[in-house]
Design a protein around this motif. Sequence first.
Motif, PDB file in Angstrom:
ATOM      1  N   ALA A 132       0.843  -1.205   0.000  1.00 48.52           N
ATOM      2  CA  ALA A 132       0.000   0.000   0.000  1.00 48.52           C
ATOM      3  C   ALA A 132       0.874   1.250   0.000  1.00 48.52           C
ATOM      4  O   ALA A 132       0.605   2.222  -0.711  1.00 48.52           O
ATOM      5  CB  ALA A 132      -0.917   0.001   1.218  1.00 48.52           C
ATOM      6  N   PHE A 133       1.946   1.211   0.782  1.00 44.48           N
ATOM      7  CA  PHE A 133       2.876   2.346   0.875  1.00 44.48           C
ATOM      8  C   PHE A 133       3.485   2.639  -0.497  1.00 44.48           C
ATOM      9  O   PHE A 133       3.432   3.764  -0.998  1.00 44.48           O
ATOM     10  CB  PHE A 133       3.977   1.995   1.887  1.00 44.48           C
ATOM     11  CG  PHE A 133       4.991   3.082   2.112  1.00 44.48           C
ATOM     12  CD1 PHE A 133       4.849   3.968   3.165  1.00 44.48           C
ATOM     13  CD2 PHE A 133       6.090   3.204   1.281  1.00 44.48           C
ATOM     14  CE1 PHE A 133       5.784   4.963   3.383  1.00 44.48           C
ATOM     15  CE2 PHE A 133       7.034   4.204   1.491  1.00 44.48           C
ATOM     16  CZ  PHE A 133       6.880   5.079   2.549  1.00 44.48           C
ATOM     17  N   ILE A 134       4.061   1.602  -1.120  1.00 47.69           N
ATOM     18  CA  ILE A 134       4.774   1.803  -2.385  1.00 47.69           C
ATOM     19  C   ILE A 134       3.815   2.238  -3.493  1.00 47.69           C
ATOM     20  O   ILE A 134       4.118   3.152  -4.266  1.00 47.69           O
ATOM     21  CB  ILE A 134       5.509   0.507  -2.776  1.00 47.69           C
ATOM     22  CG1 ILE A 134       6.646   0.257  -1.784  1.00 47.69           C
ATOM     23  CG2 ILE A 134       6.059   0.594  -4.190  1.00 47.69           C
ATOM     24  CD1 ILE A 134       7.366  -1.036  -1.972  1.00 47.69           C
ATOM     25  N   LEU A 135       2.632   1.603  -3.552  1.00 42.88           N
ATOM     26  CA  LEU A 135       1.686   1.962  -4.614  1.00 42.88           C
ATOM     27  C   LEU A 135       1.192   3.396  -4.446  1.00 42.88           C
ATOM     28  O   LEU A 135       1.011   4.117  -5.430  1.00 42.88           O
ATOM     29  CB  LEU A 135       0.514   0.977  -4.622  1.00 42.88           C
ATOM     30  CG  LEU A 135       0.893  -0.438  -5.100  1.00 42.88           C
ATOM     31  CD1 LEU A 135      -0.305  -1.375  -4.998  1.00 42.88           C
ATOM     32  CD2 LEU A 135       1.427  -0.403  -6.529  1.00 42.88           C
ATOM     33  N   THR A 136       0.987   3.817  -3.181  1.00 42.56           N
ATOM     34  CA  THR A 136       0.557   5.197  -2.951  1.00 42.56           C
ATOM     35  C   THR A 136       1.616   6.179  -3.445  1.00 42.56           C
ATOM     36  O   THR A 136       1.307   7.155  -4.142  1.00 42.56           O
ATOM     37  CB  THR A 136       0.284   5.444  -1.452  1.00 42.56           C
ATOM     38  OG1 THR A 136      -0.584   4.428  -0.966  1.00 42.56           O
ATOM     39  CG2 THR A 136      -0.360   6.797  -1.229  1.00 42.56           C
ATOM     40  N   VAL A 137       2.884   5.900  -3.100  1.00 41.05           N
ATOM     41  CA  VAL A 137       3.965   6.775  -3.570  1.00 41.05           C
ATOM     42  C   VAL A 137       3.982   6.784  -5.093  1.00 41.05           C
ATOM     43  O   VAL A 137       4.020   7.844  -5.735  1.00 41.05           O
ATOM     44  CB  VAL A 137       5.340   6.301  -3.032  1.00 41.05           C
ATOM     45  CG1 VAL A 137       6.460   7.113  -3.663  1.00 41.05           C
ATOM     46  CG2 VAL A 137       5.399   6.426  -1.521  1.00 41.05           C
ATOM     47  N   HIS A 138       3.905   5.582  -5.691  1.00 32.79           N
ATOM     48  CA  HIS A 138       4.026   5.460  -7.141  1.00 32.79           C
ATOM     49  C   HIS A 138       2.940   6.262  -7.863  1.00 32.79           C
ATOM     50  O   HIS A 138       3.241   7.073  -8.740  1.00 32.79           O
ATOM     51  CB  HIS A 138       3.956   3.989  -7.533  1.00 32.79           C
ATOM     52  CG  HIS A 138       4.105   3.741  -9.010  1.00 32.79           C
ATOM     53  ND1 HIS A 138       5.290   3.975  -9.667  1.00 32.79           N
ATOM     54  CD2 HIS A 138       3.223   3.313  -9.945  1.00 32.79           C
ATOM     55  CE1 HIS A 138       5.130   3.699 -10.956  1.00 32.79           C
ATOM     56  NE2 HIS A 138       3.898   3.294 -11.155  1.00 32.79           N
ATOM     57  N   PHE A 139       1.682   6.054  -7.457  1.00 35.90           N
ATOM     58  CA  PHE A 139       0.593   6.697  -8.189  1.00 35.90           C
ATOM     59  C   PHE A 139       0.494   8.190  -7.864  1.00 35.90           C
ATOM     60  O   PHE A 139       0.203   8.999  -8.749  1.00 35.90           O
ATOM     61  CB  PHE A 139      -0.723   5.966  -7.956  1.00 35.90           C
ATOM     62  CG  PHE A 139      -0.751   4.654  -8.687  1.00 35.90           C
ATOM     63  CD1 PHE A 139      -0.751   4.630 -10.084  1.00 35.90           C
ATOM     64  CD2 PHE A 139      -0.727   3.454  -8.013  1.00 35.90           C
ATOM     65  CE1 PHE A 139      -0.736   3.428 -10.777  1.00 35.90           C
ATOM     66  CE2 PHE A 139      -0.715   2.236  -8.693  1.00 35.90           C
ATOM     67  CZ  PHE A 139      -0.723   2.233 -10.085  1.00 35.90           C
ATOM     68  N   ALA A 140       0.779   8.566  -6.618  1.00 35.26           N
ATOM     69  CA  ALA A 140       0.754   9.990  -6.273  1.00 35.26           C
ATOM     70  C   ALA A 140       1.817  10.722  -7.083  1.00 35.26           C
ATOM     71  O   ALA A 140       1.547  11.779  -7.674  1.00 35.26           O
ATOM     72  CB  ALA A 140       0.998  10.170  -4.783  1.00 35.26           C
TER      73      ALA A 140
END
Length: 280
Positions: free
Chosen positions: A168-176
């Motif tokens: 969840a952390f990595i995907l949030t960073v990636h998409f943001a």
Amino acid sequence: MAEEKPYKCVNCGESSAALYKTYGPSVLKLTKCDKCNGIVDKYIEYDPVIVMIDLVLVSKEAQRHVLYNTEFKAYWKLFIILIMIETYGLWRSDSLFNILVHTACGIETNNTTLNLTQLPSPLRWEAPVWWQRQCSGWQPEERDERDLFIWEKHFYVQFISTFAGVAAFILTVHFAMKMLQPFISQNETRFSSLLKAFSLANVSILLTLPMLVWGSDPEAETRAFHYGLVFVYSFAVHLNTFIVLYECPMAITALVLTASNSMKFLATYHTTPLIRELLH
Ligand SMILES: [Zn+2]
């Protein structure tokens, strides 16, 4: 065709075609940066220990060196090992995350095998109503100390939860950052670079180890203070690494990091009760 520039200047982040030139078998000249005129990567002549110390001191130059100018192929091993260490803390109910959950859900020690810490009383808060359903999933189950199978099962459950949190952390960073990219920089950042950067920054998790290994019985305040401090340091390291990676202003990166930390917390918080429910 444009000249290929696989390296980056550690001082300013400008792309560079080479780190050094060789003139004969024993003469080697370090390349200078076209933009800032500094040496593109001074670290290639340094001892790895110096690089490590500079990484601990949160140096952007050292982070650029590792991310852009070295192979760093084994990052996925680091990625897995660090998740295992984080899982170990969660499995022992001994991490900042657990302290927050214990506090929010009012969970207290009811057996001797687990050391359940809450935040010191001035900082206590109660979970919002929509969270409280999950609280039961974080109540410590009766653990038979001799039944290793149960202990192992708990570890797997917490591994999946930790993994869900990290994802969840990595995907949030990636998409943001993908959404913000047009506003902050022209360079496209690859997902594998993000995984590398995350693995490098996540090494700060190792600082929880002294408490996990030797801190069998300190005061609740000491424990919460230690994990709080590690979180602040870890946040600073991630902040610095993502500023280097995305060339993004500090305020925006800090906002993205706050959002991704919240997503991580929520993902882990909801996953364990969910799996426990499925297993019953
Ligand atoms: Zn430069």
